[in-house]
Structures are given as C-alpha cells and as structure tokens.
Design a protein around this motif. Structure first.
Motif, PDB file in Angstrom:
ATOM      1  N   HIS A  19      42.276  40.005  58.389  1.00  0.00           N
ATOM      2  CA  HIS A  19      42.725  39.671  57.033  1.00  0.00           C
ATOM      3  C   HIS A  19      41.699  38.771  56.330  1.00  0.00           C
ATOM      4  O   HIS A  19      41.250  39.057  55.216  1.00  0.00           O
ATOM      5  CB  HIS A  19      44.072  38.947  57.147  1.00  0.00           C
ATOM      6  N   LEU A  20      41.300  37.687  57.026  1.00  0.00           N
ATOM      7  CA  LEU A  20      40.351  36.754  56.413  1.00  0.00           C
ATOM      8  C   LEU A  20      38.995  37.405  56.200  1.00  0.00           C
ATOM      9  O   LEU A  20      38.358  37.204  55.159  1.00  0.00           O
ATOM     10  CB  LEU A  20      40.203  35.520  57.304  1.00  0.00           C
ATOM     11  N   GLY A  55      35.890  29.883  41.855  1.00  0.00           N
ATOM     12  CA  GLY A  55      37.225  29.982  41.251  1.00  0.00           C
ATOM     13  C   GLY A  55      38.024  31.097  41.892  1.00  0.00           C
ATOM     14  O   GLY A  55      39.134  30.887  42.385  1.00  0.00           O
ATOM     15  N   LEU A  56      37.419  32.294  41.939  1.00  0.00           N
ATOM     16  CA  LEU A  56      38.134  33.439  42.509  1.00  0.00           C
ATOM     17  C   LEU A  56      38.412  33.205  43.992  1.00  0.00           C
ATOM     18  O   LEU A  56      39.534  33.422  44.469  1.00  0.00           O
ATOM     19  CB  LEU A  56      37.318  34.719  42.307  1.00  0.00           C
ATOM     20  N   GLY A  57      37.379  32.710  44.721  1.00  0.00           N
ATOM     21  CA  GLY A  57      37.545  32.464  46.153  1.00  0.00           C
ATOM     22  C   GLY A  57      38.657  31.468  46.422  1.00  0.00           C
ATOM     23  O   GLY A  57      39.497  31.678  47.299  1.00  0.00           O
ATOM     24  N   GLY A  58      38.672  30.378  45.640  1.00  0.00           N
ATOM     25  CA  GLY A  58      39.702  29.356  45.833  1.00  0.00           C
ATOM     26  C   GLY A  58      41.090  29.911  45.582  1.00  0.00           C
ATOM     27  O   GLY A  58      42.019  29.705  46.375  1.00  0.00           O
ATOM     28  N   LEU A  59      41.224  30.668  44.483  1.00  0.00           N
ATOM     29  CA  LEU A  59      42.531  31.251  44.154  1.00  0.00           C
ATOM     30  C   LEU A  59      43.023  32.156  45.278  1.00  0.00           C
ATOM     31  O   LEU A  59      44.178  32.079  45.702  1.00  0.00           O
ATOM     32  CB  LEU A  59      42.416  32.073  42.869  1.00  0.00           C
ATOM     33  N   VAL A  60      42.093  33.001  45.761  1.00  0.00           N
ATOM     34  CA  VAL A  60      42.482  33.958  46.792  1.00  0.00           C
ATOM     35  C   VAL A  60      42.840  33.236  48.084  1.00  0.00           C
ATOM     36  O   VAL A  60      43.771  33.622  48.794  1.00  0.00           O
ATOM     37  CB  VAL A  60      41.331  34.956  46.995  1.00  0.00           C
ATOM     38  N   LEU A  61      42.107  32.128  48.354  1.00  0.00           N
ATOM     39  CA  LEU A  61      42.409  31.356  49.558  1.00  0.00           C
ATOM     40  C   LEU A  61      43.818  30.772  49.466  1.00  0.00           C
ATOM     41  O   LEU A  61      44.580  30.803  50.445  1.00  0.00           O
ATOM     42  CB  LEU A  61      41.384  30.234  49.724  1.00  0.00           C
ATOM     43  N   ALA A  63      46.302  32.035  47.787  1.00  0.00           N
ATOM     44  CA  ALA A  63      47.216  33.158  47.994  1.00  0.00           C
ATOM     45  C   ALA A  63      47.324  33.476  49.475  1.00  0.00           C
ATOM     46  O   ALA A  63      48.416  33.709  50.007  1.00  0.00           O
ATOM     47  CB  ALA A  63      46.739  34.380  47.224  1.00  0.00           C
ATOM     48  N   TYR A  64      46.173  33.428  50.185  1.00  0.00           N
ATOM     49  CA  TYR A  64      46.195  33.748  51.615  1.00  0.00           C
ATOM     50  C   TYR A  64      47.010  32.730  52.404  1.00  0.00           C
ATOM     51  O   TYR A  64      47.789  33.099  53.284  1.00  0.00           O
ATOM     52  CB  TYR A  64      44.774  33.829  52.174  1.00  0.00           C
ATOM     53  N   LEU A  65      46.813  31.430  52.051  1.00  0.00           N
ATOM     54  CA  LEU A  65      47.530  30.397  52.800  1.00  0.00           C
ATOM     55  C   LEU A  65      49.036  30.525  52.587  1.00  0.00           C
ATOM     56  O   LEU A  65      49.823  30.424  53.537  1.00  0.00           O
ATOM     57  CB  LEU A  65      47.046  29.005  52.376  1.00  0.00           C
ATOM     58  N   ALA A  74      52.850  39.982  57.216  1.00  0.00           N
ATOM     59  CA  ALA A  74      52.535  40.945  56.157  1.00  0.00           C
ATOM     60  C   ALA A  74      51.270  41.727  56.474  1.00  0.00           C
ATOM     61  O   ALA A  74      50.437  41.308  57.281  1.00  0.00           O
ATOM     62  CB  ALA A  74      52.364  40.206  54.843  1.00  0.00           C
ATOM     63  N   ASP A  75      51.164  42.857  55.827  1.00  0.00           N
ATOM     64  CA  ASP A  75      50.029  43.748  56.038  1.00  0.00           C
ATOM     65  C   ASP A  75      48.708  43.040  55.710  1.00  0.00           C
ATOM     66  O   ASP A  75      48.601  42.379  54.686  1.00  0.00           O
ATOM     67  CB  ASP A  75      50.209  44.956  55.126  1.00  0.00           C
ATOM     68  N   PRO A  76      47.690  43.165  56.576  1.00  0.00           N
ATOM     69  CA  PRO A  76      46.446  42.425  56.345  1.00  0.00           C
ATOM     70  C   PRO A  76      45.538  43.042  55.292  1.00  0.00           C
ATOM     71  O   PRO A  76      44.484  42.495  55.019  1.00  0.00           O
ATOM     72  CB  PRO A  76      45.767  42.457  57.718  1.00  0.00           C
ATOM     73  N   LEU A  77      45.891  44.175  54.731  1.00  0.00           N
ATOM     74  CA  LEU A  77      44.959  44.829  53.807  1.00  0.00           C
ATOM     75  C   LEU A  77      45.343  44.667  52.351  1.00  0.00           C
ATOM     76  O   LEU A  77      44.485  44.735  51.471  1.00  0.00           O
ATOM     77  CB  LEU A  77      44.892  46.330  54.111  1.00  0.00           C
ATOM     78  N   ILE A  78      46.614  44.472  52.056  1.00  0.00           N
ATOM     79  CA  ILE A  78      47.051  44.529  50.659  1.00  0.00           C
ATOM     80  C   ILE A  78      46.316  43.485  49.827  1.00  0.00           C
ATOM     81  O   ILE A  78      45.720  43.802  48.793  1.00  0.00           O
ATOM     82  CB  ILE A  78      48.579  44.321  50.579  1.00  0.00           C
ATOM     83  N   LEU A  79      46.311  42.226  50.289  1.00  0.00           N
ATOM     84  CA  LEU A  79      45.701  41.160  49.490  1.00  0.00           C
ATOM     85  C   LEU A  79      44.190  41.367  49.288  1.00  0.00           C
ATOM     86  O   LEU A  79      43.715  41.279  48.147  1.00  0.00           O
ATOM     87  CB  LEU A  79      46.010  39.806  50.135  1.00  0.00           C
TER      88      LEU A  79
END
Lengths: 459, 154
Positions: A19-20, A55-61, A63-65, A74-79
């Motif tokens: 996922h990561l 900015g994008l990386g932080g936001l996605v991180l 969301a991941y956390l 949850a599925d590891p591919l959707i995000l």
C-alpha cells in the motif's frame, strides 16, 4: 485475546508495505509529471514543485494514516490509484493555467483536493459500519431527489453554459447532482434489497427473456420519468444518463434479469430520441455528434462542434506517444481544464498515456467490483457494485463524448476535471468503497468460546 | 532544454506510468491465483511455520457460493468457524426466506471441516442427505441451505 489474534489467517493480508509503496509511486509519478511540465515550459524545474509535491504527499499520507487506523483491512490499491488520477489532473490543470487558460487554477484544485481528502477521512472516521446506511434508505432517496431538483428552485438555482445544474449557496457554486448520485446509490441498494424478490421472480417467460409483470414496472418508470425530466428541464444529458444507467445496472445486479436492461435501454433511447426531436438543445447535441466536421455545425457560435473537433484534433496531434507534457496546445480547446481534460491529456501523453489512464480507472472499478463480490451481505454487494459502476459509467460517458463515440455531455472526468463538488463527492464515494472493502476483507469475527452449542456474538 | 532531453523525459514518463499500472496489477495478482508466493513483508516468518502445522494436501482453502443470490461469493477459510444464516453478524449473511437466522455452522477440526445444523427450520443438506449431527464435509460436495448452495474448494 493476543493468542487468538495470532491464530493463522492466510488471506486477505493487510498489505501495508504494498500500500505504502504504491502510494509513494503515485506521488512520485505526479512530481515527475510536474517537473516535466516545468522543464518543457520554462527550461527549469518549476519553483512550486516542492510545495505542490509536499502538499499532495502530505495530504495522501494523512489519508493513509486515517485508513490504516480506521479501515486497516481495506484494499491496498484504491487509495494509490485515486491519488495518481487526482495528481495527474492537478498537473494538467497547472499546465493549462501556465499556458494561459482562463479560469483554470491549480491552487483552487489543490484546495478542493485537500477538502476532498478531509471528507474522505471524515467519512471513514464517522461511518464505522456502512450497513447503518441501509436504515437511511428512504431518507437517502428523498435527499437524492431534493439534490436533483435543487437547481430548478428559484433563488438558489443557477444557470451556466446553457445547463441549469448549479446551485449558489453563500457565494459557493455547487453541482448537487454529484452528491445526488451517492444518495441515490444508497437508496437503490436499500430499496432493491427489500424488493428484489418480487422484481426477480414474478412475471412470465416470452420467447427467450423473462418479462416482469406490468405493475412491477412502477419503479423503473418513475426513475425514467425523473431522468427525462432532468434532460428536458435542466438540459443535462449527462446526469440524466448517469442516474438512469445506475438504476438499470443495480436492478440487473439485484435480479439477474436481462429483460430489465432491455426495458431500460428501450425506454432511454426512446425518451432521448423524442426529446431530441422536440427540444432544440438536445437535437443540437445529436447533430454535432453525427456530423461534427460539417462547417455548418463547426462555425455555429452556440452549441457548435468546434470544441469537440478541437479535442479530436488535439488527440490526433498527440498520436501514439503524445507531444510530451507542456509541449502541446491544450489551451486552444475551450474548457480543456474541465470537460475536455481527457482530450488535453491525450494530446500531451498520447494514446499510450490515455490507455494507462483508462487502465487506472479500470483498476479502481475492478477493486470496487471485487469488494462487491467479497461482501457478505446483499446491501453491501449492491452498494459497492453500484458505486463502482457509477464511476465507470461516468468515465465512459465523458470519454465516449470527447472521443465522439456517443453524444457529448457535460460530465466531469472523475478526479481529473477542475471542480470542487465532483472532487468532494468522488472522495466520499471512495471512502464508502474503502469502508466496504475493509469489512469484506476483515477476517470473520472470532468466537469467544472454542466449541459448544451457545455462542456469544459481539456486534 | 534540448529536444532530445525532452523526448527522453517523455518516454521515461510514459514508461514509469505503465510500470505503475503493471505494479498495481501485480498487487492484485493474489486475488486471482491465491497467495502462491509469500508476501514480501516482515511477517513472513510465522507463515511457513503455521502452514507446516497443517496437513497441506486435500485441505480446503475456500468456501464458494455456487448457487443462490450470493452466487460467486468466496470466503477464505481460516481457523475460525463460519456461521451461515440471516443474522447480520453471520459470516455469510443470507437474505433468504428459507434460511433461519442462525442456520448452520462450519468449523475446522483435525484438518477437516465439519458442518453442523444449528436447529434451523428447513434443515441443512449435505449433498442429498439432511445434516442431523455434525458431519465432515469433503471437498466439492454441495451443502444446500435454503436457496443457497455452497461448497469447499482447495
């Protein structure tokens, strides 16, 4: 308890590493695309690259956390897949803004992406069990209907580009239809779970298909009436097609009867054909679709084919490998940052890039359908199937329109087009899919006693 | 920026994009073919030990719904018992008027899976015969519960 949780669980695994890694890959590709645009336009890596990337990386991180905490299975591919599409959309909008496209604004889009990720996290945290949505079946139905007719109401309704699909609240313009599709998917799922037996079993067989009884046609006729109403009153072929397609697909999934699809198709094609003959704005769309290169339509000032042909020329210029990011002329297509972002991407990334992009959409939908297959109760099955179908259907309608496969309709390309409502609604949609995939992939609940006739079930 | 550099960047970008797609397909490969290779995670070590503890051959790994409204559903078998019925907390939730809320239960014992009827109204059938006491389920033999038919597969 700890010894219990060590009990062998073969599959499905949480796949945290995958996922990561996929998330990092998605953010990396977006940053690469951003650098590519800067190198091509100005000859140097753009100054804002680190800001946008971080900015994008932080936001996605974030969301991941949130996902790892509240939906660990949850599925590891959707995000990661959604991140990639959203990020590529940001880059294209930035690129069009740099080329002088009026109204295109990457900063606004980044803001809405952030808002979307907040909605995603909020939905995951607030909604611990998606099955409580089943209790809101009719509330969701009423809400969806209200959202659909909101643009027609006086004062808050707002007309733009000849379509009445916006509402204006406190200075913000929203497209309520984007949210209506979520509410309606919940309504259809709840309604069909309750009523599907009568829709699936009653009726008689004629030749090779099972026909339903006439009185059971009620729901499909009502939905059809509403979608034709949208077509005529709001001049919005896209939303109309989206809602009706969603209903027909979900009734097909619920009943496994081909006759519902045939009835739906006949109703819609018939309705659209009659609307095309009676109302000029619908008819214009058909003319432009069938005979786009005709100079009469090309030069027409309102509702002409210049935009459509511009998109086709752009994709033609792109060819197989594209002109390269930042080296095309996407600003010469009107609305290339919203409705025509697919054509703009096609010019710069070529067929190769578009195919990859479509595959990414396909994989998102596949994960959703896979969730529907793995789900353990009928409501989740229908809801997951409906939500992933609505995403696929939306991509089909807009990509089909831009490539002149079907008449062009003003729908957004999910996660790519500039527009706040669509981003918010689609991030909520993804949150619902993630929530359902979490509960579908979670190992079955553990019995408190090892054996014995009575068991205590924890809810 | 020279034309050649831009051309190379363009091709590299497309290659990276496709690599990402292929990697994504690689992640979901296990969906289609099962976990043939151990996932590359630090938790690799407990897995071989636990697999060795179980007899490998002839052991069912999946429960598949082969008929009924939930047709196509696959549940991966673990050491946990599986409950079937209309109750929302069952592992396999049936929406079937012919099923009871707690209809039947499947649990592993000594490498075999046992089906047990939990006092249902309409009964549980293993192949053609009604299940009256906990009975071992061989691979590929259909279990019928109301309109739903399930079976165990490798």
């Amino acid at each position: 308890m700890s010894s219990e949780s060590d009990a062998p669980v073969l599959m499905p695994a949480k796949r945290r590493v995958a996922h990561l890694a996929m998330l990092a890959g998605a953010v990396g590709i977006v940053i690469l695309a951003y650098a590519n645009v800067g190198l091509a336009l100005e000859g140097s890596v753009p100054a804002g690259m680190l800001t946008y990337g971080a900015g994008l990386g932080g936001l996605v991180l974030i969301a991941y956390l949130v996902l790892a905490k509240w939906a660990p299975w949850a599925d590891p591919l959707i995000l990661p897949l959604v991140t990639l599409v959203n990020g590529l959309g940001l880059v294209m909008i930035y690129r069009i803004e740099e080329a002088g496209g009026n109204d295109a604004s990457a900063a606004t889009q980044l803001f809405w992406t952030a808002a979307g990720i907040v909605m995603f996290s909020g939905t995951l945290i607030a909604l611990r069990d998606h099955r409580m949505l089943q209790r809101l079946t009719y509330t969701a139905g009423a809400l969806g209907l209200l959202l659909l007719i909101a643009p027609l109401l006086p004062f808050i309704g707002h007309e733009n580009f000849g379509a009445r699909i916006w509402i204006n609240i406190a200075g913000f313009t929203l497209q309520p239809a984007e949210f209506a599709k979520l509410a309606l998917a919940i309504f259809f799922a709840g309604y069909l779970v309750a009523k599907r037996d009568v829709l699936a079993l009653a009726g008689r067989r004629l030749l090779f298909i099972d026909l339903p009884r006439v009185r059971d046609l009620g729901p499909v006729l009502i939905t059809w009436g509403i979608s034709v109403g949208i077509l005529v009153l709001q001049r919005d072929l896209g939303t109309s097609l989206l809602m009706f397609g969603l209903f027909v697909m979900m009734i097909y999934v619920a009943t496994q009867r081909t006759s519902w699809v045939l009835i739906g198709l006949l109703l819609f094609v018939g309705g659209a054909a009659i609307a095309g003959m009676i109302f000029s704005h619908v008819g214009d769309r058909f003319d432009v679709w069938l005979d786009a290169s005709n100079p009469i339509y090309y030069d027409r000032t309102f509702g002409g084919s210049a935009q459509l042909m511009g998109g086709l020329f752009g994709m033609g210029t792109g060819g197989i490998l594209g002109t390269g990011l930042g080296q095309g002329h996407p600003n010469s297509i009107p609305l290339s940052f919203s409705d025509f972002i697919f054509a703009a991407t096609g010019e710069e990334l070529g067929l190769t890039g578009l195919m990859a992009l479509l595959l990414v959409y396909g994989l998102i939908v596949q994960r959703g359908m896979r969730t529907a297959l793995a789900a353990r109760d009928p409501f989740s099955k229908l809801l997951a199937g409906g939500l992933s179908f609505v995403l696929a259907w939306q991509v089909f309608i807009i990509v089909g329109g831009v490539t002149r496969l079907i008449p062009l309709t003003g729908l957004v390309t999910p996660f790519m087009s500039q527009g706040g409502s669509a981003l918010l609604a689609n991030w909520i949609l993804i949150a619902l899919l993630v929530r359902m995939s979490d509960s579908a992939r979670r190992p079955p609940p553990q019995a408190i006693q090892d054996e014995g006739l009575t068991q205590v079930f924890s809810r | 920026m020279s034309e050649l550099t831009l051309l190379l960047i363009r091709l590299a970008f497309l290659a990276v994009l496709w690599f990402f797609v292929i990697a994504a397909v690689g992640v979901i490969r296990t969906d289609l073919f099962g976990p043939r290779t151990a996932p590359a995670s630090p938790r690799k070590t407990p897995k071989p030990a636990k697999q060795a503890a179980k007899p490998k051959k002839g052991e069912p790994r999946q429960l598949i719904v082969i008929a009924g409204p939930l047709e196509g559903t696959i549940i991966n078998l673990t050491e946990q018992p599986i409950t079937i019925g209309r109750a929302t907390d069952a592992t396999l939730v049936l929406s079937d008027d012919y099923a009871s809320s707690r209809h039947a239960r499947l649990f592993p014992q000594d490498g075999q899976w046992i089906v047990e009827d939990l006092g249902s109204t309409n009964g549980t059938y293993l192949d053609r015969s009604k299940v009256s006491r906990p009975t071992p389920v061989p691979l590929g033999v259909p279990i019928r519960i109301g309109k739903t038919v399930i079976e165990l597969r490798k």
